[in-house]
Motif scaffolding. Structure first.
Motif, PDB file in Angstrom:
ATOM      1  N   ILE A 158     -20.394 -30.765  -3.884  1.00 61.05           N
ATOM      2  CA  ILE A 158     -20.129 -31.740  -4.947  1.00 61.05           C
ATOM      3  C   ILE A 158     -18.740 -31.422  -5.506  1.00 61.05           C
ATOM      4  O   ILE A 158     -18.486 -30.271  -5.894  1.00 61.05           O
ATOM      5  CB  ILE A 158     -21.175 -31.642  -6.071  1.00 61.05           C
ATOM      6  CG1 ILE A 158     -22.584 -31.818  -5.516  1.00 61.05           C
ATOM      7  CG2 ILE A 158     -20.877 -32.636  -7.184  1.00 61.05           C
ATOM      8  CD1 ILE A 158     -23.680 -31.395  -6.489  1.00 61.05           C
ATOM      9  N   LYS A 159     -17.864 -32.387  -5.526  1.00 63.74           N
ATOM     10  CA  LYS A 159     -16.531 -32.175  -6.111  1.00 63.74           C
ATOM     11  C   LYS A 159     -16.635 -32.404  -7.611  1.00 63.74           C
ATOM     12  O   LYS A 159     -17.336 -33.313  -8.062  1.00 63.74           O
ATOM     13  CB  LYS A 159     -15.515 -33.131  -5.493  1.00 63.74           C
ATOM     14  CG  LYS A 159     -15.272 -32.868  -4.009  1.00 63.74           C
ATOM     15  CD  LYS A 159     -14.380 -33.913  -3.408  1.00 63.74           C
ATOM     16  CE  LYS A 159     -15.276 -35.051  -3.065  1.00 63.74           C
ATOM     17  NZ  LYS A 159     -15.050 -36.064  -2.225  1.00 63.74           N
ATOM     18  N   PHE A 160     -15.940 -31.595  -8.390  1.00 65.75           N
ATOM     19  CA  PHE A 160     -15.925 -31.835  -9.835  1.00 65.75           C
ATOM     20  C   PHE A 160     -14.520 -31.702 -10.393  1.00 65.75           C
ATOM     21  O   PHE A 160     -13.661 -31.034  -9.831  1.00 65.75           O
ATOM     22  CB  PHE A 160     -16.892 -30.907 -10.576  1.00 65.75           C
ATOM     23  CG  PHE A 160     -16.457 -29.473 -10.668  1.00 65.75           C
ATOM     24  CD1 PHE A 160     -15.607 -29.050 -11.674  1.00 65.75           C
ATOM     25  CD2 PHE A 160     -16.907 -28.548  -9.739  1.00 65.75           C
ATOM     26  CE1 PHE A 160     -15.207 -27.728 -11.763  1.00 65.75           C
ATOM     27  CE2 PHE A 160     -16.515 -27.227  -9.818  1.00 65.75           C
ATOM     28  CZ  PHE A 160     -15.651 -26.816 -10.832  1.00 65.75           C
ATOM     29  N   THR A 161     -14.319 -32.391 -11.517  1.00 71.31           N
ATOM     30  CA  THR A 161     -13.065 -32.361 -12.245  1.00 71.31           C
ATOM     31  C   THR A 161     -13.380 -32.213 -13.723  1.00 71.31           C
ATOM     32  O   THR A 161     -14.287 -32.862 -14.234  1.00 71.31           O
ATOM     33  CB  THR A 161     -12.272 -33.676 -12.033  1.00 71.31           C
ATOM     34  OG1 THR A 161     -12.097 -33.887 -10.627  1.00 71.31           O
ATOM     35  CG2 THR A 161     -10.915 -33.627 -12.698  1.00 71.31           C
ATOM     36  N   VAL A 162     -12.627 -31.367 -14.407  1.00 69.32           N
ATOM     37  CA  VAL A 162     -12.743 -31.207 -15.854  1.00 69.32           C
ATOM     38  C   VAL A 162     -11.561 -31.930 -16.471  1.00 69.32           C
ATOM     39  O   VAL A 162     -10.407 -31.659 -16.134  1.00 69.32           O
ATOM     40  CB  VAL A 162     -12.736 -29.721 -16.269  1.00 69.32           C
ATOM     41  CG1 VAL A 162     -12.873 -29.584 -17.780  1.00 69.32           C
ATOM     42  CG2 VAL A 162     -13.844 -28.961 -15.544  1.00 69.32           C
ATOM     43  N   ARG A 163     -11.863 -32.883 -17.365  1.00 70.89           N
ATOM     44  CA  ARG A 163     -10.779 -33.637 -18.029  1.00 70.89           C
ATOM     45  C   ARG A 163     -10.856 -33.454 -19.520  1.00 70.89           C
ATOM     46  O   ARG A 163     -11.834 -33.208 -20.101  1.00 70.89           O
ATOM     47  CB  ARG A 163     -10.894 -35.117 -17.706  1.00 70.89           C
ATOM     48  CG  ARG A 163     -10.641 -35.389 -16.244  1.00 70.89           C
ATOM     49  CD  ARG A 163     -10.601 -36.852 -15.935  1.00 70.89           C
ATOM     50  NE  ARG A 163     -11.975 -37.214 -15.530  1.00 70.89           N
ATOM     51  CZ  ARG A 163     -12.527 -38.372 -15.780  1.00 70.89           C
ATOM     52  NH1 ARG A 163     -11.893 -39.298 -16.426  1.00 70.89           N
ATOM     53  NH2 ARG A 163     -13.744 -38.632 -15.374  1.00 70.89           N
TER      54      ARG A 163
ATOM     55  N   THR B 256      -9.268 -26.803 -13.507  1.00 73.05           N
ATOM     56  CA  THR B 256      -9.834 -28.135 -13.745  1.00 73.05           C
ATOM     57  C   THR B 256     -10.536 -28.760 -12.543  1.00 73.05           C
ATOM     58  O   THR B 256     -11.027 -29.883 -12.650  1.00 73.05           O
ATOM     59  CB  THR B 256      -8.727 -29.118 -14.209  1.00 73.05           C
ATOM     60  OG1 THR B 256      -7.718 -29.174 -13.194  1.00 73.05           O
ATOM     61  CG2 THR B 256      -8.126 -28.700 -15.540  1.00 73.05           C
ATOM     62  N   GLU B 257     -10.615 -28.059 -11.415  1.00 72.60           N
ATOM     63  CA  GLU B 257     -11.244 -28.645 -10.223  1.00 72.60           C
ATOM     64  C   GLU B 257     -11.971 -27.584  -9.408  1.00 72.60           C
ATOM     65  O   GLU B 257     -11.636 -26.408  -9.461  1.00 72.60           O
ATOM     66  CB  GLU B 257     -10.190 -29.299  -9.320  1.00 72.60           C
ATOM     67  CG  GLU B 257      -9.526 -30.494  -9.921  1.00 72.60           C
ATOM     68  CD  GLU B 257      -8.502 -31.100  -8.976  1.00 72.60           C
ATOM     69  OE1 GLU B 257      -7.880 -30.360  -8.188  1.00 72.60           O
ATOM     70  OE2 GLU B 257      -8.341 -32.323  -9.018  1.00 72.60           O
ATOM     71  N   GLY B 258     -12.943 -28.066  -8.629  1.00 75.31           N
ATOM     72  CA  GLY B 258     -13.649 -27.169  -7.730  1.00 75.31           C
ATOM     73  C   GLY B 258     -14.804 -27.875  -7.061  1.00 75.31           C
ATOM     74  O   GLY B 258     -14.861 -29.112  -7.011  1.00 75.31           O
TER      75      GLY B 258
ATOM     76  N   ILE C 238     -14.749 -33.778 -20.545  1.00 74.40           N
ATOM     77  CA  ILE C 238     -15.645 -34.458 -19.602  1.00 74.40           C
ATOM     78  C   ILE C 238     -15.618 -33.694 -18.284  1.00 74.40           C
ATOM     79  O   ILE C 238     -14.549 -33.335 -17.790  1.00 74.40           O
ATOM     80  CB  ILE C 238     -15.197 -35.909 -19.369  1.00 74.40           C
ATOM     81  CG1 ILE C 238     -15.321 -36.718 -20.662  1.00 74.40           C
ATOM     82  CG2 ILE C 238     -16.004 -36.556 -18.243  1.00 74.40           C
ATOM     83  CD1 ILE C 238     -14.691 -38.098 -20.582  1.00 74.40           C
ATOM     84  N   ILE C 239     -16.795 -33.453 -17.714  1.00 75.92           N
ATOM     85  CA  ILE C 239     -16.891 -32.931 -16.356  1.00 75.92           C
ATOM     86  C   ILE C 239     -17.440 -34.057 -15.496  1.00 75.92           C
ATOM     87  O   ILE C 239     -18.536 -34.556 -15.743  1.00 75.92           O
ATOM     88  CB  ILE C 239     -17.798 -31.693 -16.257  1.00 75.92           C
ATOM     89  CG1 ILE C 239     -17.229 -30.545 -17.088  1.00 75.92           C
ATOM     90  CG2 ILE C 239     -17.943 -31.277 -14.787  1.00 75.92           C
ATOM     91  CD1 ILE C 239     -18.045 -29.273 -17.037  1.00 75.92           C
TER      92      ILE C 239
END
Length: 148
Positions: free
Chosen positions: A143-148, A123-125, A38-39
């Motif tokens: 926009i902040k994003f996280t990869v889970r 996993t982040e950026g 999931i992003i």
């Protein structure tokens, strides 16, 4: 002999300086695939601007008026199927494009632009998003994003 030693020392010093590696090289941290992951895109604190489609008269950057958080669940082919209308085959795709960057491209998904992701860790950026909606072009940044 002393001149030879000094000359040899200078050559060795010069050679060692020219073979050092650059510290500005980007780390290879962007995932090649996000299949089954999931992003999450977090628009809180993001800024956007817009222009009437086809013009170049952009508004000033402003904080997002209605920030959203989207969670894109990518399938085994690095695609996120957009389910606005079951009859429409709209989707987003993930593609790594650099050591610390990737692009999420839009294939027919309304109100979704093209994201460019810049990874700070694997996993982040932060991301940008460019697109068109309701006759306006828009750009969103921070926009902040996280990869889970």
């Amino acid at each position: 002999m002393m001149k030879y030693t000094a000359l040899l020392s200078a050559c060795l010093l010069l050679a060692s300086c020219s073979t050092t590696t650059s510290t500005t090289e980007k780390q290879d941290i962007a995932p090649t695939s996000v299949a089954g992951r999931i992003i999450e895109m977090d628009g809180n604190g993001a800024e956007s601007c817009s222009a009437n489609h086809g013009t170049q008269k952009w508004s000033e950057w402003m904080l997002e008026e209605y920030p959203c958080v989207f969670a894109y669940n990518f399938d085994e082919t690095n695609r996120y199927r957009v389910n606005f209308n079951p009859g429409v085959k709209a989707y987003l795709t993930y593609e790594k494009v650099g050591p610390d960057s990737a692009v999420i491209r839009n294939f027919g998904a309304p109100n979704h632009g093209t994201y460019t992701l810049h990874f700070d860790t694997p996993t982040e950026g932060t991301a940008t998003n460019n697109g068109t909606v309701d006759g306006k072009d828009y750009m969103t940044r921070k926009i902040k994003f996280t990869v889970r």
